[in-house]
Design a protein around this motif. Structure first.
Motif, short mmCIF file in Angstrom:
data_model
loop_
_atom_site.label_atom_id
_atom_site.label_comp_id
_atom_site.label_asym_id
_atom_site.label_seq_id
_atom_site.Cartn_x
_atom_site.Cartn_y
_atom_site.Cartn_z
N LYS A 109 31.96 43.56 61.98
CA LYS A 109 30.80 43.03 62.41
C LYS A 109 29.61 43.98 61.79
CE LYS A 109 28.00 42.68 66.86
NZ LYS A 109 28.17 42.72 68.17
N ALA A 110 29.77 45.20 61.53
CA ALA A 110 28.72 46.00 61.05
C ALA A 110 28.59 45.59 59.44
CB ALA A 110 29.12 47.55 60.98
N LEU A 111 29.62 45.43 58.73
CA LEU A 111 29.81 44.73 57.43
C LEU A 111 29.01 43.46 57.27
CD1 LEU A 111 30.64 45.23 54.21
CD2 LEU A 111 32.96 43.82 55.02
N GLY A 112 29.18 42.53 58.32
CA GLY A 112 28.70 41.29 58.34
C GLY A 112 27.03 41.69 58.53
N THR A 113 26.53 42.39 59.33
CA THR A 113 25.27 42.54 59.52
C THR A 113 24.40 43.30 58.45
OG1 THR A 113 25.90 43.00 61.74
CG2 THR A 113 23.69 43.72 61.08
N LEU A 114 25.13 44.17 57.78
CA LEU A 114 24.63 45.00 56.74
C LEU A 114 24.83 44.48 55.32
CD1 LEU A 114 25.28 48.66 58.06
CD2 LEU A 114 23.28 47.30 58.40
N GLY A 115 25.67 43.34 55.39
CA GLY A 115 26.29 42.92 53.99
C GLY A 115 24.92 42.36 53.05
N VAL A 116 24.31 41.18 53.97
CA VAL A 116 22.96 40.61 53.32
C VAL A 116 22.09 41.61 52.92
CG1 VAL A 116 21.60 38.89 53.52
CG2 VAL A 116 23.71 38.41 54.08
N PRO A 117 21.42 42.48 53.73
CA PRO A 117 20.33 43.58 53.37
C PRO A 117 20.79 44.46 51.99
CG PRO A 117 20.76 43.36 55.70
CD PRO A 117 21.88 42.71 55.06
N ILE A 118 22.10 44.66 52.01
CA ILE A 118 22.53 45.65 51.13
C ILE A 118 22.47 44.93 49.97
CG2 ILE A 118 24.38 46.95 50.25
CD1 ILE A 118 25.17 47.78 53.02
N GLY A 119 23.15 43.56 49.64
CA GLY A 119 22.93 42.79 48.72
C GLY A 119 21.76 42.47 48.06
N VAL A 120 20.73 42.04 48.69
CA VAL A 120 19.36 41.94 48.63
C VAL A 120 18.98 43.26 47.92
CG1 VAL A 120 17.13 41.49 49.14
CG2 VAL A 120 18.87 40.11 50.21
N VAL A 121 18.78 44.45 48.43
CA VAL A 121 18.60 45.60 47.81
C VAL A 121 19.32 45.87 46.42
CG1 VAL A 121 18.64 48.04 48.01
CG2 VAL A 121 18.20 46.57 49.96
N GLY A 122 20.57 45.44 46.33
CA GLY A 122 21.27 45.65 44.94
C GLY A 122 20.77 44.49 44.20
N ILE A 123 20.23 43.28 44.41
CA ILE A 123 19.63 42.50 43.58
C ILE A 123 18.11 43.06 43.08
CG2 ILE A 123 18.45 40.20 43.25
CD1 ILE A 123 20.75 39.30 45.46
N ILE A 124 17.47 43.68 43.88
CA ILE A 124 16.19 44.31 43.49
C ILE A 124 16.60 45.25 42.20
CG2 ILE A 124 14.16 45.52 44.04
CD1 ILE A 124 14.58 44.27 46.78
N LEU A 125 17.77 46.07 42.53
CA LEU A 125 17.95 47.19 41.82
C LEU A 125 18.48 46.65 40.14
CD1 LEU A 125 19.92 49.79 43.95
CD2 LEU A 125 17.55 49.74 42.82
N LEU A 126 19.23 45.35 40.59
CA LEU A 126 19.62 44.44 39.11
C LEU A 126 18.35 44.18 38.13
CD1 LEU A 126 22.28 43.49 38.09
CD2 LEU A 126 21.78 41.47 39.33
N LEU A 127 17.28 43.88 38.96
CA LEU A 127 16.19 43.59 38.08
C LEU A 127 15.59 44.99 37.46
CD1 LEU A 127 14.36 41.44 40.76
CD2 LEU A 127 15.65 40.66 38.76
N ILE A 128 15.89 45.88 37.80
CA ILE A 128 15.23 47.20 37.49
C ILE A 128 16.18 48.08 36.58
CG2 ILE A 128 14.00 49.36 37.93
CD1 ILE A 128 13.14 47.72 40.71
N VAL A 129 17.34 48.27 36.93
CA VAL A 129 18.06 49.16 36.30
C VAL A 129 19.13 48.64 35.51
CG1 VAL A 129 19.85 51.03 36.79
CG2 VAL A 129 18.03 50.70 38.48
N PRO A 130 19.36 49.02 34.27
CA PRO A 130 20.24 48.42 33.39
C PRO A 130 21.77 48.76 33.81
CG PRO A 130 19.02 49.85 32.12
CD PRO A 130 18.69 50.13 33.66
N VAL A 131 22.57 47.56 33.65
CA VAL A 131 24.07 47.58 34.31
C VAL A 131 24.86 47.69 32.92
CG1 VAL A 131 23.57 46.63 36.30
CG2 VAL A 131 23.93 45.46 34.36
#
Length: 682
Positions: free
Chosen positions: A3-25
């Motif tokens: 349940k905690a993973l389902g609640t936090l999964g999308v917010p964490i994913g959106v933050v990761g997408i924002i980092l993807l726009l800035i930080v080289p991978v």
């Protein structure tokens, strides 16, 4: 954890997408993210195919925005690697070399075809359907709300069902409105993908020639293949998401998923399949055509049509057999038909697994119902109609339904082998959490063998039969006015005439008819006033009927005669706790009294009416917080109108007149005053 993973999964994913726009991978991470993107869009597409209603996938508009942002983030990350290192991982390399055969021309053509399919066909159509769907849904919303209100007023649905339908209508409007906007994301994503490809090609060739010293042909070949591979990697998921969008907005409510609906509806016409199969065979004989392929397809269509014919014949035979059995089983005599047509005044329907409640023992449900009828007769003064108890295959397991005059009035559960534990500390007990149907108390259906353990926790334990009987008692008392028939009034009158003939002979039929008396008694029962003292009621009606036959005045005269009885039901420790009305407000209400077909009404403008009801609600809530259950006291002339006014808002608030209160020898304690409020601003 899940349940905690389902609640936090999308917010964490959106933050990761924002980092993807800035930080080289690194390239290995980009490969993983590209694979996740492709599989994610595939899951969304399959989910859109298997849902039965668009609202079952109501999160799709928000999911579409996140997926679009994710793809754009991958575009930025891959562009950074393509232009910076001339390499963007194995996935993009494979798409650039293997998927298009390493040919720049083939890759460019394939990419352009995908863009055209997505932008011109799928995206454009989905956008239009979403726009029209949103417009039609919003236009139809008032009509749907009116239809729900009409069904509720007609008694076809309950208040809970009406609330659920209203919520569904609102959710449907919100969904299509969101889809109208979300479809713009798909369109913008297609345009952005094409622009990024052009920028990557031009920028890559310039960087290869100016910074890496490549020849023109080498730079064009290297960067163009990488760019096209990058474009294909992102355009294929974008196309899948666009198809999902179109599938969702074109999906109508159905009883099955898309695959089942498609197969059943395409196979509903045997003639169409036969014609198509014959046409396939004929086309195979055209010179130059692959005759074997056409013959195989035609033979398959004809075979499917024959199987449909056999299935239809078997279904028809089963229906005819069932119809014959039904006709043979159901007698058609007039008496039987009349018996089936008769509506029972009170009925308890039990799910098949609750038949053990009617065991025939001394304490089974039927015996308890007999005791309940006797108790209500003694408490309220009228005989409850016989309660018909029967099983119903249509009910879910462990469910019972209480019907009054054929209309469902109460529903609950009584699981076999369980007892109901009521209390605050039930966390350590196993069982399904529930809410007690009469008082709304939280509880649990625990195994019967754990009854003693539940009692040790301080819980109140109730057996299944008691739960059903308590619920039935509440329904009977709440619907006593509906259950009192004209025949019941005649029987009560004849019974009174045998012991007090003068009280009856002077009133019925000389002054009032049985219908008039029934209306008075129903008015008393509607406010839970017992009618045991029928002689006193008839005497009061006799005096009042000589002056007026107004039903409201007759009811008030009967209440005046029963004043001490009415007050005694609300006394606690010989103290009657009352709510008063501010004298100025009471005078204003008296001046606003107007007669109507339904009785006297207090005519106030909407703002002052809202202010009055707000004051009543606040005063009652303040008393309830102190653990008090007061009654509202007002002038006799105002009592019926105020009762009619506050009953829909506060059904449990008794309204008494000054004359009723003063007729009883009890102490009176004022616990609140309803004051005149300024009108609520419009």
């Amino acid at each position: 954890m899940s349940k905690a993973l389902g609640t936090l999964g999308v917010p964490i994913g959106v933050v990761g997408i924002i980092l993807l726009l800035i930080v080289p991978v690194p390239t290995w991470m980009l490969d993983i993210l590209i694979i996740v993107n492709i599989l994610f869009t595939l899951v969304v597409l399959l989910t859109a195919m298997f849902v039965k209603r668009p609202l079952d996938f109501s999160v799709f508009p928000s999911l579409l925005l996140v997926a679009t942002l994710f793809r754009l983030g991958l575009n930025v990350a891959s562009t950074r690697l393509v232009l910076g290192e001339a390499h963007a991982g194995q996935v993009i390399q494979a798409f650039g070399q293997i998927a298009v055969g390493g040919s720049l021309v083939i890759g460019a053509v394939v990419f352009l075809i995908l863009v055209v399919i997505q932008f011109v066909v799928v995206t454009k159509g989905a956008e239009r359907v979403a726009e029209v769907g949103a417009r039609f849904t919003l236009d139809a919303m008032p009509g749907k709300q009116m239809a729900i209100d009409a069904d509720l007023n007609a008694g076809l649905i309950t208040e809970e069902q009406a609330r659920a339908r209203r919520a569904e209508v609102a959710a449907e409007a919100d969904f299509y409105g969101a889809m109208d906007g979300a479809s713009k994301f798909v369109k913008g994503d297609a345009i952005a993908g094409a622009i990024i490809i052009v920028i990557n090609v031009v920028g890559g060739i310039a960087i290869g020639m100016l910074q890496r010293g490549m020849e023109v042909g080498e730079a064009v070949n290297t960067y163009s293949l990488l760019t096209i591979g990058d474009g294909l990697v992102t355009q294929i998921p974008a196309l899948l998401m666009a198809v999902s969008t179109g599938m969702i907005v074109t999906r109508s409510n159905a009883e099955s998923d898309l695959g089942s609906s498609t197969s059943s509806q395409l196979s509903q016409s045997r003639t169409a399949l036969l014609i198509a199969g014959a046409a396939s065979v004929v086309l195979g004989f055209i010179p130059g055509m692959p005759i074997l392929a056409f013959l195989v397809v035609g033979a398959l269509l004809i075979l499917v049509a024959q199987r449909i014919k056999a299935a239809e014949k078997a279904k028809q035979e089963l229906e005819e057999a069932a119809a014959g059995t039904e006709v043979a089983r159901q007698p058609d005599s007039t008496e039987d038909l009349l018996e089936q047509m008769r509506v029972n005044a009170l009925e308890v329907q039990l799910a098949p697994d609750l038949i053990d409640l009617v065991s025939g023992s001394a304490d089974d449900l039927l015996a308890r119902v007999r005791g309940l009828r006797r108790r209500i007769a003694l408490d309220y003064g009228f005989v409850v109609p016989p309660v018909r108890t029967r099983d119903s295959l249509d009910l879910p397991p462990s469910t019972y339904v209480i019907r009054v005059a054929g209309i469902e009035t109460g529903r609950g559960i009584a699981p076999p082998g369980r007892v109901l534990a009521l209390g605050d500390d039930l966390g350590g007990l196993p069982g399904a959490v529930t809410v007690e149907p009469v008082f709304g108390l939280p509880g649990k259906w625990v195994p019967a063998e754990m009854r003693h353990s539940a009692e040790l926790t301080g819980a109140t334990v109730i057996d299944r039969g008691s739960v059903v009987v308590t619920h039935l008692s509440s329904v009977i008392v709440s619907n006593a006015a509906r259950l009192l028939s004209r025949e019941d009034v005649r029987v009560l009158t004849e019974s009174l005439k045998s012991v007090n003939p003068s009280a009856v002979e002077e009133l019925v039929p000389n002054l009032l008819t049985l219908a008039d008396v029934q209306r008075v008694l129903q008015g008393l029962l509607e406010e839970k006033v017992p009618i045991n003292d029928l002689a006193r009621i008839y005497e009061a009606l006799t005096l009042r009927a000589k002056a007026s036959h107004d039903p409201e005045g007759l009811i008030e005269a009967a209440r005046q005669a029963l004043g001490p009885v009415i007050v005694s039901r609300h006394v606690d420790d010989n103290v009657l706790r009352v709510l008063m009305i501010d004298p100025g407000l009471e005078q204003n209400m008296l001046e606003s009294m107007r007669p109507s077909e339904l009785g006297s009404q207090i005519v106030l403008d909407a703002n002052r009416l809202d202010a009055l009801l707000t004051s009543v609600r606040n005063t009652v809530d303040a008393a309830a917080e102190r653990g008090l259950s007061p009654v509202l006291v007002c002038a006799p002339a105002l009592r019926p109108a105020i009762r009619r006014l506050v009953a829909p808002q506060r059904d449990g608030l008794p309204v008494l007149s000054y004359s009723e209160v003063t007729s009883a020898q009890v102490a009176i304690e004022t616990v609140g005053v309803i004051r005149a409020l300024d009108p609520i601003p419009a």
